[in-house]
Design a protein around this motif. Structure first.
Motif, mmCIF file in Angstrom:
data_model
loop_
_atom_site.group_PDB
_atom_site.id
_atom_site.type_symbol
_atom_site.label_atom_id
_atom_site.label_comp_id
_atom_site.label_asym_id
_atom_site.label_seq_id
_atom_site.Cartn_x
_atom_site.Cartn_y
_atom_site.Cartn_z
ATOM 1 N N TYR A 1 0.815 -1.212 0.000
ATOM 2 C CA TYR A 1 0.000 0.000 0.000
ATOM 3 C C TYR A 1 0.856 1.272 0.000
ATOM 4 C CZ TYR A 1 -2.733 3.744 2.179
ATOM 5 O OH TYR A 1 -3.310 4.947 2.476
ATOM 6 N N VAL A 2 0.526 2.197 -0.892
ATOM 7 C CA VAL A 2 1.185 3.491 -0.910
ATOM 8 C C VAL A 2 0.192 4.525 -1.442
ATOM 9 C CG1 VAL A 2 2.152 3.133 -3.221
ATOM 10 C CG2 VAL A 2 3.239 4.761 -1.671
ATOM 11 N N GLU A 3 0.205 5.680 -0.831
ATOM 12 C CA GLU A 3 -0.731 6.745 -1.209
ATOM 13 C C GLU A 3 -0.035 8.073 -0.952
ATOM 14 O OE1 GLU A 3 -4.298 8.678 1.276
ATOM 15 O OE2 GLU A 3 -4.582 6.544 0.848
ATOM 16 N N GLY A 4 0.121 8.884 -1.978
ATOM 17 C CA GLY A 4 0.831 10.132 -1.759
ATOM 18 C C GLY A 4 0.818 11.038 -2.965
ATOM 19 N N ARG B 1 11.139 25.453 -6.080
ATOM 20 C CA ARG B 1 11.326 24.282 -5.235
ATOM 21 C C ARG B 1 10.240 23.261 -5.544
ATOM 22 N NH1 ARG B 1 12.467 28.477 -1.509
ATOM 23 N NH2 ARG B 1 14.566 28.336 -0.578
ATOM 24 N N SER B 2 10.546 22.012 -5.201
ATOM 25 C CA SER B 2 9.592 20.934 -5.379
ATOM 26 C C SER B 2 9.593 20.052 -4.142
ATOM 27 C CB SER B 2 9.940 20.086 -6.610
ATOM 28 O OG SER B 2 9.910 20.866 -7.794
ATOM 29 N N LEU B 3 8.474 19.369 -3.908
ATOM 30 C CA LEU B 3 8.343 18.440 -2.789
ATOM 31 C C LEU B 3 7.922 17.082 -3.308
ATOM 32 C CD1 LEU B 3 6.434 20.601 -0.136
ATOM 33 C CD2 LEU B 3 8.804 19.824 0.002
ATOM 34 N N GLU B 4 8.608 16.047 -2.881
ATOM 35 C CA GLU B 4 8.227 14.671 -3.179
ATOM 36 C C GLU B 4 7.990 13.937 -1.863
ATOM 37 O OE1 GLU B 4 11.203 12.831 -5.599
ATOM 38 O OE2 GLU B 4 10.557 13.872 -7.428
ATOM 39 N N TRP B 5 6.874 13.217 -1.807
ATOM 40 C CA TRP B 5 6.540 12.424 -0.627
ATOM 41 C C TRP B 5 6.467 10.963 -1.039
ATOM 42 C CZ3 TRP B 5 1.020 11.544 1.423
ATOM 43 C CH2 TRP B 5 1.063 10.781 2.602
ATOM 44 N N SER B 6 7.140 10.124 -0.289
ATOM 45 C CA SER B 6 7.177 8.700 -0.631
ATOM 46 C C SER B 6 5.833 8.030 -0.457
ATOM 47 C CB SER B 6 8.199 7.991 0.257
ATOM 48 O OG SER B 6 7.747 7.936 1.603
ATOM 49 N N GLY B 7 4.925 8.661 0.284
ATOM 50 C CA GLY B 7 3.640 8.039 0.576
ATOM 51 C C GLY B 7 3.677 7.134 1.782
ATOM 52 N N VAL B 8 4.842 6.950 2.394
ATOM 53 C CA VAL B 8 4.974 6.120 3.583
ATOM 54 C C VAL B 8 4.739 6.987 4.810
ATOM 55 C CG1 VAL B 8 6.521 4.654 4.931
ATOM 56 C CG2 VAL B 8 6.582 4.590 2.429
ATOM 57 N N LYS C 1 -2.856 3.667 19.839
ATOM 58 C CA LYS C 1 -3.328 3.704 18.468
ATOM 59 C C LYS C 1 -2.457 4.657 17.645
ATOM 60 C CE LYS C 1 -7.738 3.436 17.665
ATOM 61 N NZ LYS C 1 -7.850 2.012 17.305
ATOM 62 N N VAL C 2 -2.330 4.352 16.364
ATOM 63 C CA VAL C 2 -1.570 5.184 15.435
ATOM 64 C C VAL C 2 -2.520 6.159 14.751
ATOM 65 C CG1 VAL C 2 -0.139 5.198 13.368
ATOM 66 C CG2 VAL C 2 0.144 3.380 15.063
ATOM 67 N N ALA C 3 -2.154 7.422 14.720
ATOM 68 C CA ALA C 3 -2.983 8.416 14.044
ATOM 69 C C ALA C 3 -2.930 8.172 12.542
ATOM 70 C CB ALA C 3 -2.497 9.825 14.373
ATOM 71 N N GLY C 4 -4.074 7.875 11.937
ATOM 72 C CA GLY C 4 -4.112 7.527 10.523
ATOM 73 C C GLY C 4 -4.082 8.732 9.608
ATOM 74 N N HIS C 5 -3.726 8.460 8.354
ATOM 75 C CA HIS C 5 -3.801 9.466 7.289
ATOM 76 C C HIS C 5 -3.089 10.767 7.650
ATOM 77 C CE1 HIS C 5 -7.341 6.835 6.335
ATOM 78 N NE2 HIS C 5 -6.808 6.945 5.127
#
Length: 387
Positions: A251-254, A262-269, A329-333
């Motif tokens: 699963y990956v979402e980003g 400038r630019s931003l890249e997010w791995s989705g992790v 619990k882990v904070a989602g999203h």
């Protein structure tokens, strides 16, 4: 948990009473409403008596229903947050608004254009608030990108890429064969939120072919769909990939957003840093410009939240009301859930439209519906309606 009431919270001088519908994913939102300073009573709705009892006991919630109709017939409830399966989103949203209650709904708003139009019309007729609870527009990665863009640090936007890849094997039957583009909002909404624009038209293609046993429910032949989305008020093109089946990828979402400075890249992790690229001056050889790469840890921006909700943006611990052991619990999203709850509640209290109101929700959902239609037409350009 907030056991009391706060005077002046609601539009009529009392706190809001909110019912949460669907206690799978929806269970994560129960403590957020219970702790919000402008919320009084919290109700639970789920067709499973066992799940209803488990969640109710865990959070000390006594108002429990197995039917949404019972909540809609009860004048005590001011607002309803729908977290039921996608197939019920349009039907339940229309019922909530027509019952004269404020409505929040998980994504997508609906899966057909006519249903989007019906919800927008019902919201206008009712005068109540509707908000699609799009997580990607409130995750810490988006909030960082937005802060940098508003400050001019990215420069002019030049390209956007969004993606959502998730294998749905083993999910309930109502997910099997689901057209990926009809769940586009997580991948596309960050760009639309940044620019304030909407999609004018889309060209999309399906990639590979769905196995026969998966096509029956939706008639969708594509496990993966890829689309190019042209905006109305921006020259930026969005390149979106959606895939739910037959792909060897966890699963990956980003998203990645590119500017001329400038630019931003997010791995989705989750919780991984973003990469920032800063364009450097032309070198002495005069052949191309390189970019300096650095890592950025997105902050939580928790100061934007009421103190009682700030802890929910990261991993948190709950002490169950039924005497069970503490649960971590882990904070989602990307920690977005408390922001969504706060925006929905605040919009009602302040008597204003929510940031993602009915028209905006429709404008963020419709491109995926049109993209799937384009894929079925072998890449034909499909216009996206306005709302």
């Amino acid at each position: 948990m907030n056991d009391g009431r706060v005077d002046g919270s609601g539009a009529d001088g009392r706190p809001l009473d909110v019912a949460v519908v669907g206690l799978g994913f929806g269970a994560d939102f129960v403590p957020l409403y219970a702790d919000h300073p402008h919320v009084g009573r919290v109700g639970l709705v789920d067709s499973s008596p066992e799940r209803l009892a488990a969640v109710g006991d865990r959070y000390g919630i006594t108002d429990r229903y197995t039917r949404l109709d019972d909540v809609l017939a009860d004048d005590r409830w001011d607002a309803v947050h729908i977290l039921a399966p996608v197939a019920f989103h349009a039907e339940y949203s229309l019922a909530v608004l027509r019952a004269g209650k404020h409505c929040a709904c998980a994504v997508p708003m609906a899966t057909e254009l006519d249903d989007l139009r019906a919800i927008v019309a019902a919201q206008r007729e009712s005068g109540k608030n509707y908000m699609m609870m799009e997580t990607s527009a409130y995750g810490r990665e988006y909030l960082l990108a937005e802060e940098m863009y508003r400050a001019g640090e990215l420069g002019a936007l030049t390209l956007y890429r969004g993606y959502h890849i998730q294998n749905l094997d083993g999910y309930p039957d109502y997910w099997q064969g689901y057209p990926p583009m009809k769940y586009i909002t997580h991948a596309l909404s960050p760009l639309l939120a940044l620019t304030g624009s909407t999609v004018a038209d889309v060209t999309a293609l399906g990639s590979a072919r769905m196995s026969e046993e998966r096509t029956a429910h939706f008639g969708n032949p594509f496990p993966t769909e890829v689309g190019l989305f042209r905006l109305r008020d921006s020259d930026v093109v969005a390149d979106i990939t959606m895939s739910f089946f037959q792909i060897a990828r966890s699963y990956v979402e980003g998203f990645s957003v590119y500017g001329d400075q400038r630019s931003l890249e997010w791995s989705g992790v989750p919780d991984e840093p973003m990469r920032m690229f800063e364009l450097l001056p032309l070198g002495p050889q005069g052949r191309g410009r390189s970019a300096r790469e650095t890592e950025l840890e997105p902050p939580d921006f928790a100061s934007r939240l009421p103190e009682a909700l700030a802890r929910y943006v990261r991993k948190y611990t709950l002490t169950p009301a039924d005497g069970g052991p503490p649960v971590t619990k882990v904070a989602g999203h990307g920690g977005s859930h408390p922001y969504l709850v706060h925006e929905f509640v605040s919009s009602i209290v302040e008597r204003r439209a929510p940031a993602i109101d009915a028209a905006t929700s429709a404008a963020w959902t419709a491109p995926g519906i049109c993209a799937h239609e384009s894929a079925l037409r072998d890449g034909e350009r499909v216009p996206v309606p306005t709302f």
